[in-house]
Design a protein around this motif. Structure first.
Motif, PDB file in Angstrom:
ATOM      1  N   VAL A 215     -14.997   1.739  12.108  1.00  0.00           N
ATOM      2  CA  VAL A 215     -13.883   1.250  11.295  1.00  0.00           C
ATOM      3  C   VAL A 215     -14.237  -0.126  10.726  1.00  0.00           C
ATOM      4  N   LEU A 216     -14.200  -0.245   9.414  1.00  0.00           N
ATOM      5  CA  LEU A 216     -14.393  -1.536   8.761  1.00  0.00           C
ATOM      6  C   LEU A 216     -13.027  -2.138   8.482  1.00  0.00           C
ATOM      7  N   THR A 217     -12.732  -3.263   9.127  1.00  0.00           N
ATOM      8  CA  THR A 217     -11.474  -3.960   8.892  1.00  0.00           C
ATOM      9  C   THR A 217     -11.711  -5.083   7.895  1.00  0.00           C
ATOM     10  N   LEU A 218     -10.980  -5.045   6.801  1.00  0.00           N
ATOM     11  CA  LEU A 218     -11.027  -6.094   5.774  1.00  0.00           C
ATOM     12  C   LEU A 218      -9.705  -6.846   5.824  1.00  0.00           C
ATOM     13  N   SER A 219      -9.765  -8.120   6.181  1.00  0.00           N
ATOM     14  CA  SER A 219      -8.548  -8.917   6.335  1.00  0.00           C
ATOM     15  C   SER A 219      -8.441  -9.938   5.208  1.00  0.00           C
ATOM     16  N   LEU A 220      -7.377  -9.825   4.400  1.00  0.00           N
ATOM     17  CA  LEU A 220      -7.116 -10.813   3.358  1.00  0.00           C
ATOM     18  C   LEU A 220      -6.805 -12.143   4.038  1.00  0.00           C
TER      19      LEU A 220
ATOM     20  N   LEU B 202      -9.851  -0.248   6.992  1.00  0.00           N
ATOM     21  CA  LEU B 202      -8.510  -0.758   7.269  1.00  0.00           C
ATOM     22  C   LEU B 202      -8.330  -2.078   6.534  1.00  0.00           C
ATOM     23  N   LEU B 203      -7.324  -2.146   5.669  1.00  0.00           N
ATOM     24  CA  LEU B 203      -7.031  -3.341   4.892  1.00  0.00           C
ATOM     25  C   LEU B 203      -5.781  -4.002   5.455  1.00  0.00           C
TER      26      LEU B 203
ATOM     27  N   ALA C  61      -2.433  -1.850   6.229  1.00  0.00           N
ATOM     28  CA  ALA C  61      -1.461  -2.287   7.226  1.00  0.00           C
ATOM     29  C   ALA C  61      -0.656  -3.408   6.593  1.00  0.00           C
ATOM     30  N   VAL C  62       0.596  -3.127   6.251  1.00  0.00           N
ATOM     31  CA  VAL C  62       1.390  -4.034   5.413  1.00  0.00           C
ATOM     32  C   VAL C  62       2.389  -4.818   6.259  1.00  0.00           C
ATOM     33  N   ASN C  63       2.256  -6.120   6.206  1.00  0.00           N
ATOM     34  CA  ASN C  63       3.226  -7.021   6.822  1.00  0.00           C
ATOM     35  C   ASN C  63       3.770  -7.965   5.754  1.00  0.00           C
ATOM     36  N   GLY C  64       4.988  -8.450   5.950  1.00  0.00           N
ATOM     37  CA  GLY C  64       5.544  -9.395   4.998  1.00  0.00           C
ATOM     38  C   GLY C  64       5.628  -8.808   3.603  1.00  0.00           C
ATOM     39  N   ALA C  65       5.320  -9.644   2.616  1.00  0.00           N
ATOM     40  CA  ALA C  65       5.468  -9.231   1.222  1.00  0.00           C
ATOM     41  C   ALA C  65       4.250  -8.468   0.726  1.00  0.00           C
ATOM     42  N   ALA C  66       4.520  -7.339   0.066  1.00  0.00           N
ATOM     43  CA  ALA C  66       3.518  -6.610  -0.706  1.00  0.00           C
ATOM     44  C   ALA C  66       4.176  -6.372  -2.054  1.00  0.00           C
ATOM     45  N   VAL C  67       3.973  -7.292  -2.971  1.00  0.00           N
ATOM     46  CA  VAL C  67       4.722  -7.260  -4.224  1.00  0.00           C
ATOM     47  C   VAL C  67       3.777  -7.325  -5.416  1.00  0.00           C
ATOM     48  N   GLY C  68       4.252  -6.811  -6.539  1.00  0.00           N
ATOM     49  CA  GLY C  68       3.453  -6.839  -7.752  1.00  0.00           C
ATOM     50  C   GLY C  68       2.106  -6.171  -7.527  1.00  0.00           C
ATOM     51  N   ALA C  69       1.048  -6.860  -7.908  1.00  0.00           N
ATOM     52  CA  ALA C  69      -0.290  -6.309  -7.740  1.00  0.00           C
ATOM     53  C   ALA C  69      -0.635  -6.117  -6.272  1.00  0.00           C
TER      54      ALA C  69
END
Length: 270
Positions: free
Chosen positions: A16-21, A55-56, A111-119
């Protein structure tokens, strides 16, 4: 590789490749630097031997807040220059993310936490699966700033929720919570915010445990079937299935299945 100070932290474990913004000060806004870093990381993923899943996620309180509003106000970064220059920058910059996520040979999870808005919302839609924390908030919010999705969100959103609902979410720019996203089929799971990473990891590891060749082909079959006519989808399915039926992975799994059945019957007669 785990790059603690980069815009994208990368960690590879158990296929599993985890890519963390990792730009908390901007809410992981998709400026030029973040766009390039994310596109580079996703494009590179297909070259990693043994990769099973991507996993993003985010290191901070928001998944991704979309475009940088300060840059919009200044006319800088992605927004600098003439109409033609901005268009080309979008095509050669932001669209790299879209193309790279779509071209992944393995399944992807956001994996979405908080805001995922617009782009930022649109990037999550490009992944094959989405799992949300209870604190997640979504919006196709471009009209609030007099814009449209320039990264391909309309294409993905329409296929997920249908044209009418996609039109409503686009034209109202309304924010909606994780439970609504679950009802709409945008996310497949909602978990407590503090359990999001564990749940996303468990899902990615479950996917990574699947037979790798078949899992890659299944991913492509599902993605492409949404766009193909039934005759074309049947042709694709037949070709992929034939390759799998004649392959070593399938034959080994069949042998193991039969051996397990024999062992169970033997145990039952004792």
């Amino acid at each position: 590789m785990d790059t603690k100070n980069s815009l994208i932290q990368e960690e590879l474990a158990e296929g599993v490749l985890t890519l963390s913004l990792n730009a908390p000060k901007t809410g992981n806004a998709l400026d030029l630097a973040m766009t390039q870093a994310l596109a580079d990381a996703v494009e590179h993923a297909n070259t990693i031997p043994g990769l099973r899943c991507v996993l993003l996620r985010s290191t901070s309180r928001h998944f991704c807040t979309g475009g940088n509003v300060k840059d919009m106000d200044d006319g800088s970064d992605l927004m600098s220059g003439t109409v033609a220059e901005v268009r080309d920058r979008l095509r050669l910059g932001l669209h790299r993310i879209t193309r790279a996520l779509r071209a992944l040979e393995v399944p992807s999870i956001a994996a979405v936490n908080g805001a995922a808005v617009g782009a930022g919302f649109d990037v999550s839609l490009m992944c094959d699966l989405r799992i949300a924390g209870e604190n997640a908030r979504f919006a196709e919010s471009f009209l609030r700033l007099g814009l449209v999705s320039g990264i391909g969100g309309a294409w993905f959103l329409t296929r997920l929720v249908g044209p009418a609902k996609a039109m409503e979410l686009t034209l109202t720019s309304e924010f909606f919570d994780a439970r609504t996203a679950l009802e709409l089929g945008i996310v497949s799971q909602v978990v407590a915010a503090d359990q999001l990473d564990d749940a996303a990891r468990a899902l990615s590891e479950q996917i990574a445990a699947a037979p790798p060749t078949a899992a890659r082909m299944a991913t492509q079959l599902v993605r492409q079937s949404a766009e193909l006519s039934l005759p074309a989808a049947l042709e694709l399915a037949a070709g992929l299935q034939a390759m799998l039926l004649c392959g070593d992975e399938h034959k080994a799994l069949v042998r193991q299945f039969l051996a397990d059945q024999t062992a169970r019957r033997r145990d039952q007669t004792r």
